[in-house]
Design a protein around this motif. Structure first.
Motif, PDB file in Angstrom:
ATOM      1  N   ASP A 102       1.441  -0.852   0.259  1.00 50.10           N
ATOM      2  CA  ASP A 102       0.214  -0.285  -0.378  1.00 50.10           C
ATOM      3  C   ASP A 102       0.982   1.377  -0.079  1.00 50.10           C
ATOM      4  O   ASP A 102       1.278   1.223   0.809  1.00 50.10           O
ATOM      5  CB  ASP A 102      -1.146  -0.018   1.451  1.00 50.10           C
ATOM      6  CG  ASP A 102      -1.988   0.969   1.253  1.00 50.10           C
ATOM      7  OD1 ASP A 102      -2.137   1.972   0.518  1.00 50.10           O
ATOM      8  OD2 ASP A 102      -1.643   1.929   2.337  1.00 50.10           O
ATOM      9  N   HIS A 107      -7.356  -6.545   7.187  1.00 53.84           N
ATOM     10  CA  HIS A 107      -5.452  -5.798   7.210  1.00 53.84           C
ATOM     11  C   HIS A 107      -5.500  -4.642   6.578  1.00 53.84           C
ATOM     12  O   HIS A 107      -5.600  -3.603   7.605  1.00 53.84           O
ATOM     13  CB  HIS A 107      -5.040  -6.922   7.365  1.00 53.84           C
ATOM     14  CG  HIS A 107      -3.295  -6.252   7.695  1.00 53.84           C
ATOM     15  ND1 HIS A 107      -3.202  -6.875   9.426  1.00 53.84           N
ATOM     16  CD2 HIS A 107      -2.675  -5.911   7.932  1.00 53.84           C
ATOM     17  CE1 HIS A 107      -2.068  -6.727   9.302  1.00 53.84           C
ATOM     18  NE2 HIS A 107      -1.259  -5.488   8.891  1.00 53.84           N
ATOM     19  N   GLU A 108      -5.562  -4.912   5.638  1.00 49.81           N
ATOM     20  CA  GLU A 108      -5.270  -3.695   4.648  1.00 49.81           C
ATOM     21  C   GLU A 108      -6.281  -2.759   4.738  1.00 49.81           C
ATOM     22  O   GLU A 108      -5.668  -1.610   5.042  1.00 49.81           O
ATOM     23  CB  GLU A 108      -4.434  -4.578   3.788  1.00 49.81           C
ATOM     24  CG  GLU A 108      -3.063  -4.813   3.508  1.00 49.81           C
ATOM     25  CD  GLU A 108      -1.998  -3.994   4.413  1.00 49.81           C
ATOM     26  OE1 GLU A 108      -2.059  -2.851   4.310  1.00 49.81           O
ATOM     27  OE2 GLU A 108      -0.711  -4.956   4.704  1.00 49.81           O
ATOM     28  N   HIS A 148      -5.950  -0.057   7.253  1.00 47.02           N
ATOM     29  CA  HIS A 148      -3.931   1.202   6.909  1.00 47.02           C
ATOM     30  C   HIS A 148      -5.628   2.277   5.936  1.00 47.02           C
ATOM     31  O   HIS A 148      -4.608   3.171   6.089  1.00 47.02           O
ATOM     32  CB  HIS A 148      -3.419   0.297   6.381  1.00 47.02           C
ATOM     33  CG  HIS A 148      -2.339  -0.575   7.342  1.00 47.02           C
ATOM     34  ND1 HIS A 148      -2.098  -0.701   8.850  1.00 47.02           N
ATOM     35  CD2 HIS A 148      -2.454  -2.130   7.239  1.00 47.02           C
ATOM     36  CE1 HIS A 148      -1.452  -0.999   9.411  1.00 47.02           C
ATOM     37  NE2 HIS A 148      -1.750  -2.267   8.339  1.00 47.02           N
ATOM     38  N   ASP A 206      -5.933   5.701   6.630  1.00 47.38           N
ATOM     39  CA  ASP A 206      -5.271   6.914   5.638  1.00 47.38           C
ATOM     40  C   ASP A 206      -6.238   7.662   4.795  1.00 47.38           C
ATOM     41  O   ASP A 206      -5.849   8.832   5.009  1.00 47.38           O
ATOM     42  CB  ASP A 206      -4.185   6.037   4.006  1.00 47.38           C
ATOM     43  CG  ASP A 206      -3.308   5.741   3.908  1.00 47.38           C
ATOM     44  OD1 ASP A 206      -2.795   5.693   5.307  1.00 47.38           O
ATOM     45  OD2 ASP A 206      -2.693   4.023   4.182  1.00 47.38           O
ATOM     46  N   ARG A 230       2.068  13.063   9.325  1.00 47.52           N
ATOM     47  CA  ARG A 230       1.440  12.122   9.985  1.00 47.52           C
ATOM     48  C   ARG A 230       2.183  12.373  11.445  1.00 47.52           C
ATOM     49  O   ARG A 230       2.949  12.776  11.950  1.00 47.52           O
ATOM     50  CB  ARG A 230       2.074  10.331   9.754  1.00 47.52           C
ATOM     51  CG  ARG A 230       1.714   9.878   8.115  1.00 47.52           C
ATOM     52  CD  ARG A 230       2.256   9.084   8.004  1.00 47.52           C
ATOM     53  NE  ARG A 230       1.784   8.719   6.810  1.00 47.52           N
ATOM     54  CZ  ARG A 230       1.382   7.443   5.957  1.00 47.52           C
ATOM     55  NH1 ARG A 230       2.780   6.034   6.605  1.00 47.52           N
ATOM     56  NH2 ARG A 230       1.348   7.269   4.884  1.00 47.52           N
ATOM     57  N   GLU A 287      -1.572   0.644  14.901  1.00 47.45           N
ATOM     58  CA  GLU A 287      -1.806   0.997  13.936  1.00 47.45           C
ATOM     59  C   GLU A 287      -1.626  -0.641  13.242  1.00 47.45           C
ATOM     60  O   GLU A 287      -2.638  -0.737  13.432  1.00 47.45           O
ATOM     61  CB  GLU A 287      -1.755   1.697  13.032  1.00 47.45           C
ATOM     62  CG  GLU A 287      -2.182   1.669  11.545  1.00 47.45           C
ATOM     63  CD  GLU A 287      -2.420   2.469  10.838  1.00 47.45           C
ATOM     64  OE1 GLU A 287      -2.058   2.247   9.340  1.00 47.45           O
ATOM     65  OE2 GLU A 287      -2.070   4.198  10.360  1.00 47.45           O
ATOM     66  N   GLU A 288      -0.663  -0.944  13.403  1.00 49.45           N
ATOM     67  CA  GLU A 288      -0.105  -2.448  12.963  1.00 49.45           C
ATOM     68  C   GLU A 288      -1.152  -3.464  13.720  1.00 49.45           C
ATOM     69  O   GLU A 288      -1.690  -4.103  13.261  1.00 49.45           O
ATOM     70  CB  GLU A 288       1.201  -2.604  12.597  1.00 49.45           C
ATOM     71  CG  GLU A 288       1.877  -2.709  11.500  1.00 49.45           C
ATOM     72  CD  GLU A 288       1.405  -2.741   9.825  1.00 49.45           C
ATOM     73  OE1 GLU A 288       0.700  -4.141  10.118  1.00 49.45           O
ATOM     74  OE2 GLU A 288       1.661  -2.025   9.539  1.00 49.45           O
ATOM     75  N   ALA A 300      -5.230  -3.622  12.915  1.00 53.13           N
ATOM     76  CA  ALA A 300      -5.230  -4.437  12.274  1.00 53.13           C
ATOM     77  C   ALA A 300      -4.711  -6.053  12.317  1.00 53.13           C
ATOM     78  O   ALA A 300      -5.565  -6.558  11.444  1.00 53.13           O
ATOM     79  CB  ALA A 300      -4.180  -4.170  10.735  1.00 53.13           C
ATOM     80  N   LYS A 322      -3.016   9.060  12.026  1.00 54.54           N
ATOM     81  CA  LYS A 322      -2.104   8.024  11.933  1.00 54.54           C
ATOM     82  C   LYS A 322      -1.051   8.838  13.085  1.00 54.54           C
ATOM     83  O   LYS A 322      -0.495   9.800  12.557  1.00 54.54           O
ATOM     84  CB  LYS A 322      -0.952   8.424  10.642  1.00 54.54           C
ATOM     85  CG  LYS A 322      -2.211   8.002  10.343  1.00 54.54           C
ATOM     86  CD  LYS A 322      -0.507   6.939   8.421  1.00 54.54           C
ATOM     87  CE  LYS A 322      -1.134   6.096   7.625  1.00 54.54           C
ATOM     88  NZ  LYS A 322      -1.411   4.481   7.918  1.00 54.54           N
TER      89      LYS A 322
END
Length: 541
Positions: free
Chosen positions: A267, A294-295, A299, A303, A314, A322-323, A326, A428
């Motif tokens: 991404d 997830h993505e 994310h 975004d 950001r 964030e990870e 997800a 973010k």
């Protein structure tokens, strides 16, 4: 006529936007994005030497025939100049009353300034890996490592060996793995004993506490329906179409592009890249669902919101949070629970070993460890990753990966205490900055986007063709017990325009679940079994 108070407000808001845009333009964050995220790339240069291409080619010198010492000095000067710019704006912002947006930006500048300081301190060690003599006297090299550790402790919290729970659980986990390694009989006696000796050194740490109870992971019931979905492959052109439809449903302005230069689904800005290589000709159905969770559901959503709230920049300390947000959604899609996130990640115990072993010992440990596990992982590449900014000879490893587990634990605790998961989609930013980001969104009447769990809807519709709202909400409540009632309802409220798009996704998926489309007898039998399971699930629903 505009009232004076409103006119002043508009002027101040315009001034803020102009000043921040000017700062963003001058600091050029994109130029050092890989450095900020500490995602270094290395390539072999022969004689057991490796060049850090992120630092010494992208930042330093791009021409292969240029002198490596010039590349090193160029990198150092560019980073020092960049740091001066950051410090200038940090000083300016600290000397004024800050708006919410400026407060977030100051926090970001300070965070990146610390990353640049770590990079500069670690530059001689990265140059040494390239074959440039380290000019720092050996007598003070450890003080450099201590300085890096000190800043990293502030950015990524503490080191592992300072934490009783993580240290103790790491040893317990290693002990479990050693039993399996012994059963595999890949290592000879001398290698097994040497690996045991490295691991037993954890016991000598003052933070090791045998009174801490061993954590045991919860065993999940076998789900045959999930097993069949997991093994169903979907062709690249079809899963690409599913991603495109997802973007349209959620009004995400992202293109989906097949790119032969990419090695993983990636991404970046306005595009989602799918590798054009053979490995990605097909993807399992469950993985497509995981990627949506997830993505795209995390994310991409963040975004889109971040652009509305913060524009082109950001916030700081966002990556780990964030990870794991997800990761939470893709794990629940696979029928795991939120508690599964709270077990320490594999990175924690490997980072611990890098903290207590010198470079030679650490590489030896990684080599035997992965050999004993029968893993195809490359120990030298793992060693390079762990040693970013650190000496290849002295104890010490990079700590960014520790935040993944630590954020997951905090995220799980906050959700279980009643926090609204939608807050984490505001921008973010770190946990601490969320109230400021929400303040901006509320004051400026910004409409934010939240995940509607489309992958779960598709999965549920496979089981129940005529899925009504009440049944679907009940299903979501069971799996996502921490979601608020209005969020659950919005997950089901899809417009008529989206009904056709959802039907198209279903038609693509069902095409692969039809036994008539199987490529061989074994696959046909699996699909027939799968369809029988679907019938049973439908009857239950």
């Amino acid at each position: 006529m505009i009232p004076p108070s409103l006119s002043n407000s508009l002027h101040e808001n315009l001034h803020e936007k102009i000043s921040l845009e000017k700062i963003i333009e001058e600091i050029k964050m994109d130029e050092i994005q890989d450095i900020i995220e500490i995602t270094y790339s290395y390539k072999n240069t022969g004689n057991n030497k490796k060049v850090n291409t992120t630092l010494f080619e992208k930042i330093g010198w791009r021409k292969k025939w240029e002198n490596k010492y010039i590349a090193y000095q160029t990198t150092r000067i560019k980073l020092e100049n960049k740091k001066e710019i950051f410090q200038k704006y940090i000083k300016q912002l600290k000397n004024k009353t800050l708006s919410a947006r400026e407060s977030i930006f100051l926090w970001t500048l300070e965070y990146v300034n610390d990353i640049l300081q770590i990079t500069l301190l670690g530059l001689p060690f990265e140059a040494e890996k390239r074959g440039i003599k380290n000019t720092i006297p050996e007598s003070i090299q450890k003080s450099y490592i201590d300085s890096i550790d000190s800043i990293e402790s502030k950015l990524f919290w503490w080191d592992v060996q300072s934490n009783k729970y993580e240290t103790t659980q790491s040893l317990y986990k290693f002990q479990e793995e050693m039993k399996t390694i012994k059963e595999k009989e890949i290592l000879n006696t001398e290698e097994y004993d040497r690996l045991s000796w490295y691991i037993q050194r954890i016991k000598s740490l003052p933070t090791f506490d045998e009174n801490i109870e061993k954590h045991t992971t919860k065993k999940h019931n076998y789900d045959p329906l999930r097993e069949k979905i997991k093994d169903t492959p979907i062709k690249r052109e079809d899963y690409k179409r599913i991603f495109e439809l997802f973007h349209q449903i959620n009004k995400l302005k992202k293109w989906v592009i097949i790119d032969k230069t990419k090695s993983s689904i990636y991404d970046w800005h306005d595009n989602l890249y799918i590798p054009g290589n053979k490995s990605y000709e097909t993807l399992p159905l469950e993985r497509v669902g995981k990627l949506i969770q997830h993505e795209q559901s995390v994310h991409f959503m963040i975004d889109a919101n971040n652009e509305k709230v913060l524009g082109k920049f950001r916030g700081a300390k966002n990556l780990g949070r964030e990870e794991w947000l997800a990761k939470l959604l893709d794990m629940i899609f696979q029928n795991h629970s939120i508690q599964d996130l709270q077990w320490i990640s594999p990175s924690i115990k490997l980072i611990l070993m890098g903290e207590i072993l010198n470079g030679e010992e650490y590489l030896d440990f990684l080599t035997i460890y992965y050999k004993g596990k029968g893993s195809k992982s490359n120990p030298k590449k793992i060693f390079d990753r762990r040693k970013r900014n650190y000496s290849k000879n002295l104890p010490g490893v990079q700590h960014k990966d520790t935040t993944y587990y630590r954020w997951s634990k905090r995220l799980a605790e906050e959700l279980e205490s009643g926090k609204d998961i939608r807050d984490y989609f505001t921008a973010k930013v770190s946990f601490e900055q969320i109230p400021l980001a929400k303040q901006i969104a509320e004051e400026e009447n910004i409409t934010l986007t939240y995940p509607r769990l489309l992958a779960e809807l598709i999965k549920a519709k496979l089981i129940g063709k005529h899925l009504n709202k009440e049944v679907y909400i009940a299903l979501l409540k069971k799996k996502y017990h921490f979601l608020k009632e209005d969020h659950l309802n919005s997950a089901k409220e899809l417009t008529r325009d989206n009904t056709k798009k959802i039907a198209e996704i279903l038609s693509i998926v069902k095409k692969y679940l039809n036994p008539m489309n199987a490529s061989n007898e074994e696959e046909r039998k699996k699909l027939e079994e799968y369809n029988e399971l679907l019938k049973k699930q439908k009857r239950k629903s």
